[in-house]
Design an enzyme around this catalytic site. Structure first.
Site, PDB file in Angstrom:
ATOM      1  CD  GLU A   3      -2.935  -1.217   0.176  1.00  0.00           C
ATOM      2  OE1 GLU A   3      -3.111  -0.159  -0.473  1.00  0.00           O
ATOM      3  OE2 GLU A   3      -3.591  -2.240  -0.033  1.00  0.00           O
ATOM      4  CE  LYS A  58      -2.935   0.518  -4.075  1.00  0.00           C
ATOM      5  NZ  LYS A  58      -3.680  -0.703  -3.663  1.00  0.00           N
ATOM      6  NE  ARG A 265      -9.049  -6.366   1.317  1.00  0.00           N
ATOM      7  CZ  ARG A 265      -8.400  -5.307   0.844  1.00  0.00           C
ATOM      8  NH1 ARG A 265      -8.971  -4.493  -0.027  1.00  0.00           N
ATOM      9  NH2 ARG A 265      -7.171  -5.046   1.250  1.00  0.00           N
TER      10      ARG A 265
END
Length: 275
Positions: A3, A58, A265
């Site tokens: 990340e 990113k 998630r």
């Protein structure tokens, strides 16, 4: 998946080596990553000086006079700086080498979800590239604050955690850092984004910046594959307040940390500290 902190750690490790140096040649061993590696990349970069290494979200942006080559680490990608005199023989997942006079910059990606792309200067500013143009603001920029979060979430019923992960408001707040930031701000991750007040969003913006800054200082988080440009693992995950600590006592109040699933998630939170 690397990340923002992991990508920034990589950028900081690479930039002192490559900025101001010329690429002698590029060895492309794998033509297809997430997308095809540009066929003319090696020729485009031969003898080009790297002017700067920036990060947008990113993505790593390597600027040369003719344009930019863009690198995304995907889920398992790493960029390593290897001394020219002791470069290991390329292994199965070592896909691209940028060869400089005294070192090699090697891109490794076992799952091949990363990307290496080219954006010519004739195509305009690199930040207008289709992959970059729709990204949210940088979390360390003056544009990111509680007022932005509050304004952009009015009327949204999605959870505040999922709003952070989406990347259209602010970039780089991945799963680990969303859970940690929400804990620091005292906000329950299931709260509807549109119902969070301005004062609470102001706390959240500060928490996001503090969490990401701490992660960068600790070399990022290494859960599986990530290592920095020097091969060292990050250790932010060792100091997490809630992430991956289901059933363990909250470091603040002692209440067992809970784990739920949001958008496929895992989310971790303290039911006492976060309301």
């Amino acid at each position: 998946m690397p990340e923002l902190p992991e990508v920034e750690v990589t950028r900081r490790g690479i930039a002192p080596f490559v900025a101001g140096r010329r690429v002698e040649r590029v060895d492309v061993r794998t033509a297809m990553l997430r997308w095809p590696v540009p066929a003319g990349l090696a020729e485009q970069l031969r003898a080009r000086e790297v002017l700067a290494v920036e990060r947008r979200g990113k993505y790593l942006l390597f600027e040369v006079d003719a344009g930019w080559f863009i690198v995304h680490l995907g889920m398992t990608g790493t960029l390593r700086v290897l001394p020219a005199g002791g470069v290991p023989v390329a292994a199965k997942h070592d896909h691209i080498d940028w060869i400089f006079d005294e070192f090699v910059l090697r891109f490794r990606d076992p799952r091949r979800f990363g990307a290496v792309l080219w954006h010519s200067r004739e195509a305009g500013d690199v930040h207008a590239h289709p992959l970059l143009a729709s990204l949210g603001v940088e979390p360390f920029s003056p544009a990111f604050d509680g007022a932005l979060l509050h304004r952009r979430t009015r009327g949204r019923t999605v959870s505040v955690k999922q709003a952070l992960l989406a990347g259209d408001i602010v970039v780089g707040v991945g799963n680990i850092y969303a859970s940690e930031s929400l804990f620091r701000a005292g906000i329950r991750p299931t709260t509807a984004a549109g119902k969070v007040s301005l004062p609470r969003y102001e706390r959240l913006a500060e928490a996001v910046r503090a969490t990401l800054a701490d992660a960068i200082d600790r070399g990022g988080s290494t859960l599986r594959d990530f290592v920095g440009s020097n091969g060292e693992s990050g250790y932010f995950q060792l100091d997490c307040f809630v992430y991956d600590r289901a059933g363990e006592p909250c470091r603040v109040c002692g209440t067992p940390i809970r784990q739920i699933v949001q958008g496929q998630r895992s989310t971790y939170f303290c039911p006492t500290c976060q309301r």
